[in-house]
Scaffold this motif. Structure first.
Motif, PDB file in Angstrom:
ATOM      1  N   VAL A 161      14.190 -27.932  36.206  1.00  0.00           N
ATOM      2  CA  VAL A 161      13.113 -28.751  36.764  1.00  0.00           C
ATOM      3  C   VAL A 161      13.754 -29.912  37.521  1.00  0.00           C
ATOM      4  O   VAL A 161      14.590 -30.625  36.973  1.00  0.00           O
ATOM      5  CB  VAL A 161      12.178 -29.273  35.661  1.00  0.00           C
ATOM      6  N   VAL A 162      13.353 -30.071  38.773  1.00  0.00           N
ATOM      7  CA  VAL A 162      13.972 -31.079  39.640  1.00  0.00           C
ATOM      8  C   VAL A 162      12.915 -32.088  40.095  1.00  0.00           C
ATOM      9  O   VAL A 162      11.864 -31.702  40.620  1.00  0.00           O
ATOM     10  CB  VAL A 162      14.618 -30.425  40.884  1.00  0.00           C
ATOM     11  N   LEU A 163      13.195 -33.366  39.898  1.00  0.00           N
ATOM     12  CA  LEU A 163      12.341 -34.417  40.438  1.00  0.00           C
ATOM     13  C   LEU A 163      12.712 -34.623  41.904  1.00  0.00           C
ATOM     14  O   LEU A 163      13.889 -34.668  42.246  1.00  0.00           O
ATOM     15  CB  LEU A 163      12.530 -35.726  39.670  1.00  0.00           C
ATOM     16  N   THR A 164      11.708 -34.744  42.741  1.00  0.00           N
ATOM     17  CA  THR A 164      11.970 -34.900  44.169  1.00  0.00           C
ATOM     18  C   THR A 164      11.044 -35.952  44.749  1.00  0.00           C
ATOM     19  O   THR A 164      10.043 -36.343  44.133  1.00  0.00           O
ATOM     20  CB  THR A 164      11.771 -33.552  44.903  1.00  0.00           C
ATOM     21  N   GLY A 165      11.381 -36.444  45.923  1.00  0.00           N
ATOM     22  CA  GLY A 165      10.548 -37.426  46.592  1.00  0.00           C
ATOM     23  C   GLY A 165       9.287 -36.793  47.151  1.00  0.00           C
ATOM     24  O   GLY A 165       9.145 -35.571  47.204  1.00  0.00           O
ATOM     25  N   VAL A 172       9.115 -31.193  41.191  1.00  0.00           N
ATOM     26  CA  VAL A 172       8.023 -32.107  40.859  1.00  0.00           C
ATOM     27  C   VAL A 172       8.124 -33.358  41.735  1.00  0.00           C
ATOM     28  O   VAL A 172       8.984 -34.204  41.517  1.00  0.00           O
ATOM     29  CB  VAL A 172       8.084 -32.516  39.371  1.00  0.00           C
ATOM     30  N   PRO A 173       7.250 -33.496  42.755  1.00  0.00           N
ATOM     31  CA  PRO A 173       7.272 -34.696  43.603  1.00  0.00           C
ATOM     32  C   PRO A 173       6.824 -35.930  42.815  1.00  0.00           C
ATOM     33  O   PRO A 173       5.873 -35.855  42.027  1.00  0.00           O
ATOM     34  CB  PRO A 173       6.279 -34.372  44.719  1.00  0.00           C
ATOM     35  N   LYS A 174       7.512 -37.041  43.042  1.00  0.00           N
ATOM     36  CA  LYS A 174       7.148 -38.302  42.401  1.00  0.00           C
ATOM     37  C   LYS A 174       6.914 -39.374  43.469  1.00  0.00           C
ATOM     38  O   LYS A 174       7.686 -39.476  44.430  1.00  0.00           O
ATOM     39  CB  LYS A 174       8.253 -38.760  41.447  1.00  0.00           C
TER      40      LYS A 174
END
Length: 204
Positions: free
Chosen positions: A158-162, A181-183
């Motif tokens: 799972v990768v957090l991305t802009g 997962v865009p944050k």
């Protein structure tokens, strides 16, 4: 560090089928949850622990995951979580379910952070019919399932991305089944003092 644990604690929807959890493993997580704050200190939450395969399969069959990914069935077959913690509210302590939703969220997040500290992961699952879960587990009518927390050893990335240019917050998967997962950026979340002052001025 708490920030490291928060970054590790993602919503995992795929688990290592060879890794099993035991009752003591789950009790440790609940023991952390019981120490958290509670509205009016009523502490109406009770926890059903499921780690045996027959029970976890029954719970899995009554839940739906990743509603934003209609074209994908998650978890993938054979990669189901090995354990669940069903957070219930004891309506003999308080019949007001809405009043303690904050307690439910605090307890769930605390358990997932504790799981992350142990190298585990999980997912909060809210898409289920409480009565079906209660009946499947043989719970008394005084216990209302409010949230289900899956726990296990994650076997997915799972990768957090802009945020993308179109501003969409929808999570998505690529061709390698990596979950993104865009944050929203920090600057977008903090209300500037100028906005507050402008609102006060407009009210006269």
């Amino acid at each position: 560090m708490i920030r490291d644990l928060v970054e590790k604690s993602r919503s995992f929807r795929g688990y290592d089928p060879s890794y099993r959890l035991t009752e003591p493993d789950l009790l440790e997580l609940v023991d952390c949850a019981r120490l958290t704050p509670s509205a009016m200190n009523r502490q109406p939450l009770k926890y059903y622990l499921a780690w045996e395969q027959e029970e976890t399969a029954a719970i899995q069959a009554l839940t739906k995951w990743a509603g934003a990914l209609q074209q994908v069935t998650l978890p993938h077959a054979g990669h189901y979580p090995p354990a669940f913690i069903v957070i219930c509210q004891d309506i003999q302590i308080s019949a007001s379910l809405n009043a303690f939703l904050k307690d439910v969220g605090i307890a769930a997040q605390t358990m997932l952070l504790a799981a992350a500290e142990k190298g585990l992961g999980g997912c909060m699952v809210g898409n289920f019919v409480p009565e079906s879960i209660r009946e499947a587990l043989g719970l008394p009518e005084t216990l209302v399932p409010q949230l289900i927390v899956a726990v296990g050893k994650p076997d997915e990335t799972v990768v957090l991305t802009g945020m993308p240019e179109d501003g969409s917050t929808a999570y998505y998967r690529d061709e390698n089944d990596v979950h993104y997962v865009p944050k929203r950026p920090l600057a977008e979340l903090v209300i500037p003092h100028t906005v507050v002052q402008a609102g006060a001025d407009s009210r006269g």
